[in-house]
Motif scaffolding. Structure first.
Motif, PDB file in Angstrom:
ATOM      1  N   ALA A  11      38.405  26.596  53.261  1.00 42.22           N
ATOM      2  CA  ALA A  11      37.728  25.301  53.348  1.00 42.22           C
ATOM      3  C   ALA A  11      38.184  24.371  52.236  1.00 42.22           C
ATOM      4  CB  ALA A  11      36.212  25.521  53.280  1.00 42.22           C
ATOM      5  N   ALA A  12      38.363  24.928  51.050  1.00 47.50           N
ATOM      6  CA  ALA A  12      38.801  24.108  49.921  1.00 47.50           C
ATOM      7  C   ALA A  12      40.210  23.571  50.155  1.00 47.50           C
ATOM      8  CB  ALA A  12      38.741  24.917  48.631  1.00 47.50           C
ATOM      9  N   SER A  32      31.209  47.921  33.396  1.00 43.33           N
ATOM     10  CA  SER A  32      30.528  46.658  33.112  1.00 43.33           C
ATOM     11  C   SER A  32      31.293  45.456  33.649  1.00 43.33           C
ATOM     12  CB  SER A  32      30.332  46.494  31.597  1.00 43.33           C
ATOM     13  OG  SER A  32      31.588  46.376  30.945  1.00 43.33           O
ATOM     14  N   ALA A  33      32.556  45.663  34.002  1.00 42.58           N
ATOM     15  CA  ALA A  33      33.359  44.562  34.529  1.00 42.58           C
ATOM     16  C   ALA A  33      33.336  44.600  36.044  1.00 42.58           C
ATOM     17  CB  ALA A  33      34.802  44.683  34.030  1.00 42.58           C
ATOM     18  N   PRO A  34      32.664  43.646  36.683  1.00 38.67           N
ATOM     19  CA  PRO A  34      32.567  43.679  38.141  1.00 38.67           C
ATOM     20  C   PRO A  34      33.916  43.380  38.786  1.00 38.67           C
ATOM     21  CG  PRO A  34      31.706  41.610  37.312  1.00 38.67           C
ATOM     22  CD  PRO A  34      32.005  42.451  36.109  1.00 38.67           C
ATOM     23  N   ASP A  35      34.141  44.009  39.927  1.00 41.22           N
ATOM     24  CA  ASP A  35      35.337  43.694  40.699  1.00 41.22           C
ATOM     25  C   ASP A  35      35.146  42.342  41.375  1.00 41.22           C
ATOM     26  OD1 ASP A  35      36.450  46.066  40.016  1.00 41.22           O
ATOM     27  OD2 ASP A  35      35.802  47.119  41.821  1.00 41.22           O
ATOM     28  N   LEU A  36      36.111  41.470  41.227  1.00 39.93           N
ATOM     29  CA  LEU A  36      36.045  40.160  41.846  1.00 39.93           C
ATOM     30  C   LEU A  36      37.101  40.056  42.924  1.00 39.93           C
ATOM     31  CD1 LEU A  36      35.603  37.948  38.650  1.00 39.93           C
ATOM     32  CD2 LEU A  36      33.832  38.767  40.236  1.00 39.93           C
ATOM     33  N   VAL A  37      36.689  39.585  44.094  1.00 38.83           N
ATOM     34  CA  VAL A  37      37.623  39.407  45.209  1.00 38.83           C
ATOM     35  C   VAL A  37      37.537  37.963  45.679  1.00 38.83           C
ATOM     36  CG1 VAL A  37      37.463  41.805  45.941  1.00 38.83           C
ATOM     37  CG2 VAL A  37      35.862  40.148  46.872  1.00 38.83           C
ATOM     38  N   LEU A  38      38.631  37.512  46.232  1.00 38.82           N
ATOM     39  CA  LEU A  38      38.711  36.137  46.684  1.00 38.82           C
ATOM     40  C   LEU A  38      37.873  35.936  47.942  1.00 38.82           C
ATOM     41  CD1 LEU A  38      40.115  33.353  46.403  1.00 38.82           C
ATOM     42  CD2 LEU A  38      41.906  34.245  47.926  1.00 38.82           C
ATOM     43  N   ASN A  39      37.067  34.855  47.936  1.00 32.03           N
ATOM     44  CA  ASN A  39      36.313  34.463  49.128  1.00 32.03           C
ATOM     45  C   ASN A  39      37.250  33.613  49.985  1.00 32.03           C
ATOM     46  OD1 ASN A  39      34.649  33.174  51.025  1.00 32.03           O
ATOM     47  ND2 ASN A  39      32.875  33.288  49.644  1.00 32.03           N
ATOM     48  N   GLU A  40      37.888  34.281  50.957  1.00 34.90           N
ATOM     49  CA  GLU A  40      38.927  33.617  51.737  1.00 34.90           C
ATOM     50  C   GLU A  40      38.381  32.448  52.558  1.00 34.90           C
ATOM     51  OE1 GLU A  40      41.202  36.352  53.996  1.00 34.90           O
ATOM     52  OE2 GLU A  40      41.683  37.651  52.288  1.00 34.90           O
ATOM     53  N   ASP A  68      42.697  25.824  39.149  1.00 28.92           N
ATOM     54  CA  ASP A  68      41.628  24.856  39.393  1.00 28.92           C
ATOM     55  C   ASP A  68      40.805  25.253  40.610  1.00 28.92           C
ATOM     56  OD1 ASP A  68      42.528  23.337  37.243  1.00 28.92           O
ATOM     57  OD2 ASP A  68      43.904  22.179  38.514  1.00 28.92           O
ATOM     58  N   LEU A  69      41.503  25.726  41.640  1.00 30.86           N
ATOM     59  CA  LEU A  69      40.811  26.124  42.867  1.00 30.86           C
ATOM     60  C   LEU A  69      39.980  27.376  42.643  1.00 30.86           C
ATOM     61  CD1 LEU A  69      43.648  25.478  45.475  1.00 30.86           C
ATOM     62  CD2 LEU A  69      41.649  24.047  45.001  1.00 30.86           C
ATOM     63  N   ILE A  70      40.567  28.369  41.929  1.00 30.30           N
ATOM     64  CA  ILE A  70      39.846  29.615  41.675  1.00 30.30           C
ATOM     65  C   ILE A  70      38.573  29.345  40.883  1.00 30.30           C
ATOM     66  CG2 ILE A  70      39.961  31.786  40.368  1.00 30.30           C
ATOM     67  CD1 ILE A  70      41.403  31.976  42.965  1.00 30.30           C
ATOM     68  N   ALA A  71      38.618  28.322  40.026  1.00 32.47           N
ATOM     69  CA  ALA A  71      37.473  28.047  39.162  1.00 32.47           C
ATOM     70  C   ALA A  71      36.307  27.415  39.917  1.00 32.47           C
ATOM     71  CB  ALA A  71      37.900  27.131  38.009  1.00 32.47           C
ATOM     72  N   LEU A  72      36.537  26.966  41.142  1.00 31.46           N
ATOM     73  CA  LEU A  72      35.463  26.360  41.917  1.00 31.46           C
ATOM     74  C   LEU A  72      34.388  27.380  42.243  1.00 31.46           C
ATOM     75  CD1 LEU A  72      37.584  24.176  44.386  1.00 31.46           C
ATOM     76  CD2 LEU A  72      36.307  23.404  42.346  1.00 31.46           C
ATOM     77  N   LYS A  73      33.182  26.918  42.282  1.00 29.88           N
ATOM     78  CA  LYS A  73      32.060  27.791  42.556  1.00 29.88           C
ATOM     79  C   LYS A  73      32.191  28.418  43.935  1.00 29.88           C
ATOM     80  CE  LYS A  73      27.002  27.897  42.656  1.00 29.88           C
ATOM     81  NZ  LYS A  73      25.747  27.101  42.503  1.00 29.88           N
ATOM     82  N   GLY A  74      31.956  29.762  43.997  1.00 26.70           N
ATOM     83  CA  GLY A  74      31.972  30.464  45.273  1.00 26.70           C
ATOM     84  C   GLY A  74      33.335  31.001  45.681  1.00 26.70           C
ATOM     85  N   MET A  75      34.377  30.735  44.889  1.00 31.24           N
ATOM     86  CA  MET A  75      35.703  31.217  45.258  1.00 31.24           C
ATOM     87  C   MET A  75      35.871  32.715  45.011  1.00 31.24           C
ATOM     88  SD  MET A  75      37.434  28.949  46.664  1.00 31.24           S
ATOM     89  CE  MET A  75      37.170  27.212  47.002  1.00 31.24           C
TER      90      MET A  75
END
Length: 296
Positions: A86-87, A73-81, A112-119
């Motif tokens: 861009a950020a 139930s816990a999706p794997d999350l990876v960083l959108n490099e 703060d950066l990780i919390a941005l939408k799409g990261m």
């Protein structure tokens, strides 16, 4: 102090969507026999765990089990490099513009950066085992330390039992030595009577030859060497029990030597009292052999 080959340790852990339980147990064995039960897809894990075990242990039948669970139930999350790049560029440009206007901005934090939408994006269904394997390898020494501590505790108990049995062997050996000393005059008198009886009933017998044969019988009845060896074996066993290395094989061999001397003592006894002491020796030595089977 000696260590026992009997031990057990367990533990739990978690990393990302995975959680697991460890179980490490061992019983006595002639050598070091390791069984590692872990998921095959954790590449390199078994080799690393076997390496740690072989460095820490010398003997025993060891079984290590790793039961791994994954929270679906816990999706794997990876960083959108791309988004993060861009950020960071935007952040750098913003900082330059602020400095040009003598404006001080508060330091930015990674959270703060990780919390941005799409990261963060949902990862693929295929797990990359490397981070998980690294975490498991780093965690294992703690479990191994707990496991060895139990074997050392068991070893202390074994040492106390064996030292008590060695004390009994030493006391019985001293009793045997005293009984052997007491019977010397009687054995000598018996041999003289036998010599007289033989010479009176054996016409033409060579007195020197008869005396030699009786002397050989006296030598075969002497248990001085057996007593001396038993005393030496007691000292050797006590010394081994004080060592901080694996001495189980040496103790096992020494038990065979103990048993050999006790058997010879019984065969030479020629008296009920000495035979009784010899049988008590054999019983205690057998008990020691059973305990030694658990020493690493």
């Amino acid at each position: 102090m000696i260590r026992s080959m009997t031990g057990f340790a367990s533990g739990k852990g978690a990393f990302g969507p995975h959680s697991w339980t460890w179980e490490l147990r061992s019983v006595n064995g002639k050598g070091l026999d390791m069984r590692v039960r872990a998921p095959d897809w954790l590449t390199g894990l078994e080799v690393a765990l076997r390496g740690q075990l072989s460095k820490a242990l010398s003997r025993g039948s060891v079984t290590l089990s790793l039961r791994l669970n994954r929270d679906e139930s816990a999706p794997d999350l990876v960083l959108n490099e791309v988004a993060m790049g861009a950020a960071l560029e935007a952040l750098a440009k913003t900082q330059q513009m602020a400095e040009a206007r003598d404006i001080m901005l508060a330091p930015s934090r990674a959270s703060d950066l990780i919390a941005l939408k799409g990261m963060l994006d949902a990862g693929s269904d295929v797990d990359d085992p490397a981070p998980l394997v690294g975490h498991l390898i780093a965690e294992f020494p703690g479990l191994l330390t707990e496991f060895i501590a139990m074997r050392e505790t068991e070893g202390q108990s074994l040492s106390q039992i064996l030292n008590g049995q060695l004390e009994t062997v030493a006391e019985l050996t001293e009793q045997a030595a005293n009984l052997a000393e007491q019977r010397k005059d009687k054995v000598a008198e018996t041999l003289r009577e036998n010599l007289t009886r033989v010479m009176d009933n054996a016409q033409g017998a060579d007195p020197d030859r008869v005396a030699q044969e009786l002397a050989l019988i006296a030598v075969k009845a002497d248990i001085t060497e057996e007593i001396d060896r038993l005393k030496a074996h007691v000292l050797a066993a006590r010394d081994l029990l004080e060592q901080d290395v694996a001495v189980g094989r040496k103790l096992d061999f020494l038990m065979q030597e103990f048993n050999r001397e006790a058997n010879t003592l019984c065969s030479k006894a020629q008296s009920a009292d000495l035979t009784s002491v010899g049988l008590e020796l054999k019983a205690v030595i057998d008990q020691m052999r059973e305990q030694v089977q658990n020493v690493e």
